[in-house]
Structure formats: C-alpha cells, structure tokens
Design a protein around this motif. Structure first.
Motif, PDB file in Angstrom:
ATOM      1  N   UNK A  39     -18.111   8.076 -15.908  1.00  0.00           N
ATOM      2  CA  UNK A  39     -18.917   7.207 -15.055  1.00  0.00           C
ATOM      3  C   UNK A  39     -18.574   5.770 -15.444  1.00  0.00           C
ATOM      4  N   UNK A  40     -18.225   4.941 -14.474  1.00  0.00           N
ATOM      5  CA  UNK A  40     -17.819   3.581 -14.841  1.00  0.00           C
ATOM      6  C   UNK A  40     -18.422   2.557 -13.891  1.00  0.00           C
ATOM      7  N   UNK A  41     -18.615   1.361 -14.424  1.00  0.00           N
ATOM      8  CA  UNK A  41     -19.148   0.273 -13.632  1.00  0.00           C
ATOM      9  C   UNK A  41     -18.046  -0.462 -12.904  1.00  0.00           C
ATOM     10  N   UNK A  42     -18.285  -0.798 -11.653  1.00  0.00           N
ATOM     11  CA  UNK A  42     -17.268  -1.503 -10.875  1.00  0.00           C
ATOM     12  C   UNK A  42     -17.021  -2.908 -11.418  1.00  0.00           C
ATOM     13  N   UNK A  43     -17.972  -3.436 -12.200  1.00  0.00           N
ATOM     14  CA  UNK A  43     -17.780  -4.712 -12.885  1.00  0.00           C
ATOM     15  C   UNK A  43     -17.830  -4.519 -14.401  1.00  0.00           C
ATOM     16  N   UNK A  44     -17.439  -3.333 -14.851  1.00  0.00           N
ATOM     17  CA  UNK A  44     -17.478  -3.019 -16.271  1.00  0.00           C
ATOM     18  C   UNK A  44     -16.176  -3.306 -16.982  1.00  0.00           C
ATOM     19  N   UNK A  45     -15.909  -2.549 -18.050  1.00  0.00           N
ATOM     20  CA  UNK A  45     -14.737  -2.780 -18.890  1.00  0.00           C
ATOM     21  C   UNK A  45     -13.451  -2.191 -18.314  1.00  0.00           C
ATOM     22  N   UNK A  46     -13.579  -1.228 -17.399  1.00  0.00           N
ATOM     23  CA  UNK A  46     -12.396  -0.494 -16.954  1.00  0.00           C
ATOM     24  C   UNK A  46     -11.758  -1.147 -15.733  1.00  0.00           C
ATOM     25  N   UNK A  47     -10.430  -1.280 -15.790  1.00  0.00           N
ATOM     26  CA  UNK A  47      -9.693  -1.756 -14.629  1.00  0.00           C
ATOM     27  C   UNK A  47      -8.866  -0.609 -14.052  1.00  0.00           C
ATOM     28  N   UNK A  48      -8.077  -0.888 -13.028  1.00  0.00           N
ATOM     29  CA  UNK A  48      -7.323   0.177 -12.370  1.00  0.00           C
ATOM     30  C   UNK A  48      -6.322   0.836 -13.320  1.00  0.00           C
ATOM     31  N   UNK A  49      -5.768   0.076 -14.246  1.00  0.00           N
ATOM     32  CA  UNK A  49      -4.822   0.648 -15.212  1.00  0.00           C
ATOM     33  C   UNK A  49      -5.512   1.651 -16.132  1.00  0.00           C
ATOM     34  N   UNK A  50      -6.734   1.304 -16.570  1.00  0.00           N
ATOM     35  CA  UNK A  50      -7.491   2.240 -17.410  1.00  0.00           C
ATOM     36  C   UNK A  50      -7.773   3.544 -16.662  1.00  0.00           C
ATOM     37  N   UNK A  51      -8.151   3.414 -15.399  1.00  0.00           N
ATOM     38  CA  UNK A  51      -8.490   4.601 -14.608  1.00  0.00           C
ATOM     39  C   UNK A  51      -7.253   5.461 -14.361  1.00  0.00           C
ATOM     40  N   UNK A  52      -6.133   4.819 -14.079  1.00  0.00           N
ATOM     41  CA  UNK A  52      -4.895   5.563 -13.875  1.00  0.00           C
ATOM     42  C   UNK A  52      -4.492   6.294 -15.139  1.00  0.00           C
ATOM     43  N   UNK A  53      -4.622   5.617 -16.273  1.00  0.00           N
ATOM     44  CA  UNK A  53      -4.300   6.238 -17.558  1.00  0.00           C
ATOM     45  C   UNK A  53      -5.209   7.431 -17.829  1.00  0.00           C
ATOM     46  N   UNK A  54      -6.506   7.272 -17.553  1.00  0.00           N
ATOM     47  CA  UNK A  54      -7.461   8.356 -17.768  1.00  0.00           C
ATOM     48  C   UNK A  54      -7.087   9.573 -16.926  1.00  0.00           C
ATOM     49  N   UNK A  55      -6.754   9.353 -15.668  1.00  0.00           N
ATOM     50  CA  UNK A  55      -6.399  10.463 -14.786  1.00  0.00           C
ATOM     51  C   UNK A  55      -5.085  11.117 -15.195  1.00  0.00           C
ATOM     52  N   UNK A  56      -4.196  10.332 -15.807  1.00  0.00           N
ATOM     53  CA  UNK A  56      -2.946  10.921 -16.293  1.00  0.00           C
ATOM     54  C   UNK A  56      -3.216  11.882 -17.462  1.00  0.00           C
ATOM     55  N   UNK A  57      -4.106  11.481 -18.347  1.00  0.00           N
ATOM     56  CA  UNK A  57      -4.436  12.326 -19.492  1.00  0.00           C
ATOM     57  C   UNK A  57      -5.342  13.489 -19.099  1.00  0.00           C
ATOM     58  N   UNK A  58      -6.295  13.239 -18.183  1.00  0.00           N
ATOM     59  CA  UNK A  58      -7.269  14.259 -17.789  1.00  0.00           C
ATOM     60  C   UNK A  58      -7.315  14.351 -16.256  1.00  0.00           C
ATOM     61  N   UNK A  59      -6.334  14.964 -15.635  1.00  0.00           N
ATOM     62  CA  UNK A  59      -6.279  15.004 -14.174  1.00  0.00           C
ATOM     63  C   UNK A  59      -7.424  15.770 -13.527  1.00  0.00           C
ATOM     64  N   UNK A  60      -8.072  16.660 -14.268  1.00  0.00           N
ATOM     65  CA  UNK A  60      -9.155  17.462 -13.692  1.00  0.00           C
ATOM     66  C   UNK A  60     -10.539  16.866 -13.922  1.00  0.00           C
ATOM     67  N   UNK A  61     -10.622  15.762 -14.641  1.00  0.00           N
ATOM     68  CA  UNK A  61     -11.925  15.157 -14.934  1.00  0.00           C
ATOM     69  C   UNK A  61     -12.472  14.450 -13.692  1.00  0.00           C
ATOM     70  N   UNK A  62     -13.786  14.471 -13.560  1.00  0.00           N
ATOM     71  CA  UNK A  62     -14.442  13.822 -12.423  1.00  0.00           C
ATOM     72  C   UNK A  62     -14.711  12.352 -12.732  1.00  0.00           C
ATOM     73  N   UNK A  63     -14.553  11.500 -11.725  1.00  0.00           N
ATOM     74  CA  UNK A  63     -14.816  10.068 -11.855  1.00  0.00           C
ATOM     75  C   UNK A  63     -15.971   9.672 -10.946  1.00  0.00           C
ATOM     76  N   UNK A  64     -16.886   8.878 -11.484  1.00  0.00           N
ATOM     77  CA  UNK A  64     -18.063   8.446 -10.742  1.00  0.00           C
ATOM     78  C   UNK A  64     -18.205   6.923 -10.854  1.00  0.00           C
ATOM     79  N   UNK A  65     -17.757   6.163  -9.863  1.00  0.00           N
ATOM     80  CA  UNK A  65     -17.951   4.707  -9.897  1.00  0.00           C
ATOM     81  C   UNK A  65     -19.381   4.331  -9.526  1.00  0.00           C
TER      82      UNK A  65
END
Length: 297
Positions: free
Chosen positions: A244-270
């Motif tokens: 779960x991440x904040x749209x104005x939080x610490x994560x940017x698009x690079x962080x999210x892409x990296x997360x999905x690369x490591x855990x492609x089956x994990x759910x994301x909740x903006x």
C-alpha cells in the motif's frame, strides 16, 4: 508522567476520523521481554490478535490507533525498540534485521496464531525481516509506503531526518508542534498536537523531549540495512504480500517497477496521501487492509 487515562484520551477523535459509531474497544498495555529489552505493545480487545502493526522511525504504536479502530479487528500494535514505551538499545542498532528478533519475541509471547503483519516505513522493512525469520508466525504481509529499494541520500533534503536533527529538548510541546508544522507534517494542527503529546515526555526540569531514541542520536552515524538482503528475504516468503503506498509518499515509479520485478504476484494499492498513510488517511488505509484481507482468504 502520562497516565493510562491520558494515553487513550484521543480515541474518540480517532474513532471519528474513521466514522466509527460502535463503542470503543478495550485497549491496554502489554509487555514482552526479549533479549533483556522490555518491548511495549498496545493490545486491542480481549481476543487473541489477528493483526500486528509496526510503525515507522520516530513514531510509536499510537500511530495506528485510528486505523485499528476502523479495521475493528483484534490487534497488537508494537512500540519498536527505541521507540514509545519500549527500551532503548545501548548499541543504538535499530536495523530491520535487529528489530526482527524483538518482533519475533513479541509474537511468541503475545500472539497465539499467525498474524497479518502490517509495517510502515522502518516497520515495513522490519516486518520483512521478521516474516523471513519466523515465517510460521505470519500469514500475510502488508508493506505501507516502503520497499527495500527506498534509500535515503544523506546529502539530499529529507524533512524527517532534518526534523529529527533538531534540538534534543524543547521548552514546551507547543514549540514542537510549531516546528513540525513548518516541516509540513500532519494533516492539521490537531493531528500534529496529538502525535507530539503521545511521542514526548516532560523531564524533571520541565523540558520536553521525544520518547524515541532517534531524536537523541546522530542519525547519519547509525547502522543501515542492506537492501539486497531484504529483497532476498522478501522473495523467499511464500505468504501473500501486498504494498500500500501513498501517491505523495516515498515511492516513485522506479521503486514500484523494482518492486514488481522482484514480486510480480504481489498486489499494489495506491492511496492518495503521503508517507504516513495511517495518520493522513486512516479510512482509506483501513479499506485497503480489508480488501487485502478478503483477497487473501
């Protein structure tokens, strides 16, 4: 000295934030002793906890009050070592891998079944390490606005570190509130004042200081975690993982892409909000946790 009654004086306002009309649940302090350290927690309801919550650096278990009230589940909120009413470590080692040992001891002593483990910021990184260390105690993992790939550049502006690097003591809580507002913390003054009250204590000479150890240390000299180790631990998990991440939080698009690369089956909740979603938008975070719980069944 804050009394038990004073500690929970904000619960009616917290309940209003999540539109809770039901009566307030029973909540009390419960302690565990792990490796010679006293680890303090808040135990919500008299039932065995289903959720365990871990806060971010410089916060404490009360950061989750509104979220837990909205969720309406038996829960345990932990004061990480060096925070809240838990003991400070003499070696000032608050890395996720070190926190994991304390968290595991808390789960051993204060829970009776696998938990939905929710961690924000430092609490999220510590939750990864704890779930990897004792997987039998965790049935699913929810990270809030953090991944192992988030690295704080010591040379870059950082409002949290800059704020914590301020005075060790203040003449009043109101002085801390004013300083926090200049850094843009909190949704409003009332919320900031609540957080400051629950995160500070009055010294014998009448000064006010933060309860957490980080405000009394040189943050740039503290031990840091290895992101590759935490990514490996996260990949080893066989339980459901959600971010779960904040749209104005610490994560940017690079962080999210990296997360999905490591855990492609994990759910994301903006969620529309900042880094401390549990304080900025507790209703939205509560709904996300309910959705995650349903999807994991």
């Amino acid at each position: 000295m804050t009394t038990v009654t004073e500690e929970f004086q904000f619960l009616p306002q917290d309940a209003a934030l999540v539109s809770r009309s039901a009566h307030l649940p029973h909540v009390r302090r419960k302690n565990a002793t792990v490796g010679g350290l006293n680890i303090s927690t808040l135990h919500w309801t008299n039932e065995p906890p289903q959720y365990t919550f871990l806060h971010g650096a410089g916060l404490n278990a009360h950061t989750w009050d509104a979220t837990i009230l909205g969720l309406n589940r038996p829960a345990l909120a932990v004061d990480l070592p060096g925070h809240g009413d838990s003991d400070w470590r003499e070696d000032a080692d608050y890395r996720p891998i070190t926190n994991a040992a304390a968290i595991g001891g808390v789960l051993d002593q204060l829970t009776s079944g696998p938990q939905i483990l929710v961690g924000q910021s430092l609490g999220g990184l510590s939750a990864i390490a704890a779930a990897h260390r004792q997987p039998q105690q965790v049935r699913s993992l929810v990270l809030v606005d953090i991944t192992p790939g988030v690295q704080i550049d010591p040379k870059a502006p950082n409002p949290v570190k800059d704020f914590l690097a301020g005075p060790r003591q203040y003449p009043s809580r109101e002085a801390i509130v004013e300083r926090a507002l200049t850094f843009g913390f909190g949704p409003d003054r009332e919320a900031v004042a609540r957080g400051v009250y629950l995160n500070t204590r009055v010294t014998p000479d009448g000064q006010v200081e933060f309860k957490h150890h980080l405000a009394h240390l040189d943050l740039f000299k503290l031990p840091t975690h290895d992101p590759l180790d935490l990514w490996a631990s996260l990949q080893d998990l066989t339980i459901p993982v959600a971010l779960v991440y904040g749209t104005q939080g610490f994560l940017n698009s690079s962080h999210l892409t990296e997360f999905q690369r490591y855990l492609p089956d994990a759910a994301l909740y903006p969620i529309k909000g900042g880094h401390n979603l549990q304080e900025d938008t507790p209703s939205a975070l509560t709904q996300a946790l309910k959705d995650i719980e349903r999807s994991a069944l």
